[in-house]
Design an enzyme around this catalytic site. Sequence first.
Site, PDB file in Angstrom:
ATOM      1  N   TYR A  87      27.213   2.450  -0.024  1.00 39.72           N
ATOM      2  CA  TYR A  87      26.640   2.154  -1.339  1.00 39.72           C
ATOM      3  C   TYR A  87      25.901   3.380  -1.834  1.00 39.72           C
ATOM      4  O   TYR A  87      25.066   3.946  -1.119  1.00 39.72           O
ATOM      5  CB  TYR A  87      25.680   0.970  -1.238  1.00 39.72           C
ATOM      6  N   ASP A 147      24.977  11.254   1.330  1.00 36.43           N
ATOM      7  CA  ASP A 147      24.005  10.366   0.715  1.00 36.43           C
ATOM      8  C   ASP A 147      22.989  10.003   1.786  1.00 36.43           C
ATOM      9  O   ASP A 147      23.214   9.122   2.610  1.00 36.43           O
ATOM     10  CB  ASP A 147      24.704   9.114   0.175  1.00 36.43           C
ATOM     11  N   LYS A 176      13.915   7.331  -1.555  1.00 38.67           N
ATOM     12  CA  LYS A 176      13.115   6.552  -0.610  1.00 38.67           C
ATOM     13  C   LYS A 176      11.904   7.316  -0.090  1.00 38.67           C
ATOM     14  O   LYS A 176      10.858   7.344  -0.725  1.00 38.67           O
ATOM     15  CB  LYS A 176      13.991   6.077   0.560  1.00 38.67           C
TER      16      LYS A 176
END
Length: 427
Positions: A143, A238, A266
Amino acid sequence: MSNRSEQLFTEAQRHLVGGVNSAVRAFRSVGGTPVFMRRGEGAWIEDVDGKQYVDYVLSYGPLAIGHAHPEVVRAICDTAASGTSFGAPTELETELAVLVRELMPGIERIRMVNSGTEACMSAVRLARGYTGRDRVLKFRGNYHGHVDALLVEAGSGVLTLGIPGSPGVPASVTETTLTAPFNDIDGVRQLFAEYGDSIAAVLVEPVAGNMNCIPALPAFLEGLREICDDSGALLVFDEVMSGFRAALGGAQAWYGVRPDLTCLGKVIGGGLPVGALGGRAEVMDMLAPTGPVYQAGTLSGNPLAMASGLATLRNLARPDVHANAEAWTGRLLTGLRERADRAGIPLRTHQAGTMFGLFFTDSDRVIGFEDVANCDAERFVRFFHGMLEAGVYLAPSAFEAGFVSTAHDEAALSHTLDAAERVFADL
C-alpha cells in the site's frame, strides 16, 4: 464496550462519513464499535471511560518513542509559541534533513511533504520525469497511500475492507500500473522481459506493513536492485512504515540494499502529519525549482512537524535505544508464541526491528498476499476482541502491522502476555 464510545460513535456517524476520518478505524473488519481515545502516555492509551490499554498501534507507527514523550511535547510547544506556519523556509527543515541523511544510507537530497501518500505520489512523478517512461511496477498487498495509480491490488484499508480497487479511479490511470506477487523475483523478471523499456520505477515496501508485517526476502530486494540497474528503471523503497523501525537506518540499512528513491513519513513527524521524499542527488535535483518536475506544498516543512520529528529521531538515535526496543519486541513475540503453543493455537510471527506481525496459521511460509489471505481471519477477530477487553490495543484488522515503542517496559510486557494467555485459552 464503552457506553461513552458507543454514544460518541453514534454522534460521529451523523457528521463524519462512516463516523471516522480513516476507514480502518471503523472496526468494519472486526465488528463492534470503535473505541474513542482521550489521552496517551508512554506505551499506554486511555479511552473516554478511563480504561487503559497497552498500545501496539501507536498511531500506525509514528510514535516510536511512545505517547506524549516529554521531549516531543516540549519541542512542539516551544515551536508553536513562535508561530505555527510561515510558508517560508525555517532552520528546522534543514536540521531534520541533515539528521535523516545521516541515518538513511540511500538519501543524498530530501524534499519534505505532508504525508506518506504525497511522498509516494511525488516519487512516481519524479521517476517518470527522470526516466521519460510511464509504467510503474508495484506488488500485491503493498500500500502506497490513496494515489489513484497505486490503488491496484493494494493493502491497508483497501485489503481490510475487501475493496478490489476504487470507484473514481479511471482505467486510463491504472493502465500504466503493473503488479507482481510480493517476494516473487521471477514474476518481476517476466514483466521486465515484456515491458522493461517502458518501466520508470519499481515501487516496493521492503517490509510490507499493510498486509500485516511481511519482510521481503533478501534475495528479492537484491534481485530488484539488479533488475533496475540493468533496465534503467528506478528502485523506490516505500519506507513510510519501515523507516527508522526495521532498523535505525530503515530497511535499506537492515538489508544493505540502496534504493534510488525513498518515501518516508510516520516517525519523522513524531505523531504530527509529515512525509518526505529522498534519494540520489542526481534524481532529486529534477524536482522544481532546480529541475522541471513540479512539486510543491504550502505546509511542507511545517515547523511543528519538523520540531516533533527532530525530537523523536534524536531520542531514537541515542546509543542502544533502538536496539533495546528491538530486543523487547523479540521478547514479546517469543512470549506470545509460547503461550499460543501451550493452548494449541497455531501462531506465526514476523519481526522487523520494532514492527511485528501475528498470523493465525500453521503454515511455515507467510511471505506474500495469498499467504496472509489464507490465515484464520475469524480467529484473529476473536483474539482482537479478547485482547481489547483485557486492555491490549491492537490494530482492528488482520492486515495491519503492529508496532512497539521505546516506552514499552516490563509492566507492559507482563500485562500483554498475561492477557494473551487468558485469551488463547478461550480460543
